[in-house]
Design a protein around this motif. Sequence first.
Motif, PDB file in Angstrom:
ATOM      1  N   SER A  35      51.067  52.987  38.299  1.00 29.33           N
ATOM      2  CA  SER A  35      52.192  52.697  37.399  1.00 29.33           C
ATOM      3  C   SER A  35      52.651  53.912  36.606  1.00 29.33           C
ATOM      4  N   ASP A  36      53.973  54.102  36.593  1.00 25.53           N
ATOM      5  CA  ASP A  36      54.586  55.086  35.702  1.00 25.53           C
ATOM      6  C   ASP A  36      54.860  54.459  34.336  1.00 25.53           C
ATOM      7  N   TYR A  37      55.083  53.162  34.351  1.00 28.51           N
ATOM      8  CA  TYR A  37      55.285  52.382  33.130  1.00 28.51           C
ATOM      9  C   TYR A  37      54.415  51.130  33.233  1.00 28.51           C
ATOM     10  N   ILE A  38      53.874  50.697  32.110  1.00 25.91           N
ATOM     11  CA  ILE A  38      53.100  49.454  32.068  1.00 25.91           C
ATOM     12  C   ILE A  38      53.682  48.583  30.965  1.00 25.91           C
ATOM     13  N   SER A  39      54.045  47.352  31.303  1.00 32.35           N
ATOM     14  CA  SER A  39      54.597  46.413  30.330  1.00 32.35           C
ATOM     15  C   SER A  39      53.652  45.221  30.209  1.00 32.35           C
ATOM     16  N   ILE A  40      53.278  44.889  28.962  1.00 33.78           N
ATOM     17  CA  ILE A  40      52.240  43.885  28.709  1.00 33.78           C
ATOM     18  C   ILE A  40      52.863  42.566  28.261  1.00 33.78           C
ATOM     19  N   GLY A  97      63.068  49.354  25.795  1.00 33.47           N
ATOM     20  CA  GLY A  97      61.871  50.179  25.692  1.00 33.47           C
ATOM     21  C   GLY A  97      61.719  51.138  26.854  1.00 33.47           C
ATOM     22  N   LEU A  98      62.071  50.688  28.041  1.00 37.79           N
ATOM     23  CA  LEU A  98      62.021  51.571  29.213  1.00 37.79           C
ATOM     24  C   LEU A  98      62.911  52.798  29.008  1.00 37.79           C
ATOM     25  N   LEU A  99      64.096  52.564  28.490  1.00 34.52           N
ATOM     26  CA  LEU A  99      65.032  53.673  28.273  1.00 34.52           C
ATOM     27  C   LEU A  99      64.579  54.563  27.121  1.00 34.52           C
ATOM     28  N   TYR A 141      54.254  55.562  23.913  1.00 32.45           N
ATOM     29  CA  TYR A 141      53.793  54.204  23.638  1.00 32.45           C
ATOM     30  C   TYR A 141      54.879  53.528  22.810  1.00 32.45           C
ATOM     31  N   ILE A 142      55.508  52.506  23.378  1.00 30.76           N
ATOM     32  CA  ILE A 142      56.596  51.784  22.718  1.00 30.76           C
ATOM     33  C   ILE A 142      56.084  50.404  22.354  1.00 30.76           C
ATOM     34  N   SER A 143      56.216  50.028  21.080  1.00 35.36           N
ATOM     35  CA  SER A 143      55.692  48.734  20.653  1.00 35.36           C
ATOM     36  C   SER A 143      56.434  48.248  19.423  1.00 35.36           C
ATOM     37  N   ASP A 144      56.330  46.947  19.155  1.00 33.59           N
ATOM     38  CA  ASP A 144      56.828  46.422  17.883  1.00 33.59           C
ATOM     39  C   ASP A 144      55.656  45.976  17.015  1.00 33.59           C
ATOM     40  N   PHE A 145      54.517  46.633  17.236  1.00 28.13           N
ATOM     41  CA  PHE A 145      53.334  46.473  16.391  1.00 28.13           C
ATOM     42  C   PHE A 145      52.848  47.870  16.011  1.00 28.13           C
ATOM     43  N   LEU A 201      54.443  49.896  27.325  1.00 25.43           N
ATOM     44  CA  LEU A 201      55.331  49.050  26.535  1.00 25.43           C
ATOM     45  C   LEU A 201      54.547  47.816  26.111  1.00 25.43           C
ATOM     46  N   ASN A 202      54.357  47.642  24.821  1.00 27.02           N
ATOM     47  CA  ASN A 202      53.560  46.527  24.318  1.00 27.02           C
ATOM     48  C   ASN A 202      54.379  45.711  23.321  1.00 27.02           C
TER      49      ASN A 202
END
Length: 484
Positions: free
Chosen positions: A257-262, A150-152, A316-320, A290-291
């Motif tokens: 944060s430049d990226y946030i991972s939940i 997801g980061l990439l 916004y990257i997610s699998d929902f 990233l969720n």
Amino acid sequence: MSVVKANQTASDEIEMLQKMLELAKRRKENESKEDLSVSSGGKSDGSGYEGASFNVKTFNAIAPTGLEKFPQGKYKVAGDESDLPGPPMAIMLRSHKLQVNEVKPTVRAIVRCGAGTNNIPVKEMGERGIPVFNTPGANANAVKELVVCGLLLASRGILEGANHVKNVINVEEKGEHEKIATRIEKDKAKFGGTEIQGKTIGVIGLGAIGSRVVNAALGLGMNVVGYDPVLSVDAALALPGDRMVRVTDLNDLFKVSDYISIHVPYIKGVTHHLIDAKALQICKPNVCILNFARGEIVDGAALKAGYDSKMLTGKYISDFTDEALRDDPHLIVLPHLGASTEEAEDNSAAMAAETLMDFLETGTIRNSVNFPTTILAPHVNSSGARLTIVNKNVPGALGEITSFLGSKGVNILQQINTSRDPVAYTVIDLAEIPEDPSGLQEEMAKVCPDVVSSRFIGSVFNDTLGQPGAYFYVKWAQGELQGE
């Protein structure tokens, strides 16, 4: 997207069923060998056990690695209850949406091969005295690797570029190789990105998955800020404390944060819309979120408003999926792939089987989402009679139970009493096996109105007291239990 998910689920089920078929073939071969051994005067299994079994009903296809953990003969596992020698004593599942009426009063425990338990009526099971277990950490590495992906995807325009080649360049150049090669070189400027090295990632939730994400991000040269208000001692020890920053105010994480991972569970009223309009106003304009935890943790409507107003430009990257963001170009939504690896399926199933066996055979509770962790090593002078009791967590309940046992001349060698929200759980080792265990349970339930259920555990598989199915009392369904 729902079609993609359905197809993915079907493919997973087919693959798992194929594995189960192979496992069944191996078991059949082993049974044939055992039958030959019996006809030659040998035992029916390696231990010689020929008594009752623990009956486990499965929903979904469970990885063979997990099913192989159950000793043959001592455990019977099947998806169809008609294939079990008696009513189910435990339930093992993955994604099946379990209904309350599917849980018979003979069920002592439910275990999910995975971390989330949204598909299980946890509250109702607690009220019935049934612990619900999960397998936290079993899929942690699989999710961590998806986060790195997801980061990439968020930083480099990889997916957009691949789609451009497939749907634009190949189509417009009509499959001519030289023209396609020229366009691929020329159009790369449309998909410029940024490197993640030197950037800051905020990790919300530092448990089994979050701690792995922290270490992966550090390995990629990122700066890490972590937040977890309920961090356990074990989880804290897994963190590289000298190489990251931990904050106690979530706003401090949002600011840098430049990226946030939940990586926190969804808890209504607690983590619902944890990232909302107010939080997004604090974040950097180009923040990428990233969720891979739960969709409801991010307020999609607030995120959409930020994109429409140009206040936010990150992805916004997610699998929902999210209704508010469905057609927004900033959204990259994937099928729910977090635990969809062969290794994660195996790890989860194996951990689920071990957790379930530990509870059924010793009363030990680990990794329960509705019962307290409870571990009591057997007393050195114990007769083998262990009594486990589930009761309402109200004042005086434990006193009533111990007073009742004392009035019956029962000598308690040791005990442990734990509680979690409305549930209390007690494990007691007795000096002697009661003359009438069943009668003792019934009378205790009448004298102690807060008792929900009780179970005697002896020397499992070796004596009557400990044999599967023996001496299990459930107050709410005594009529139904008579046929067990």
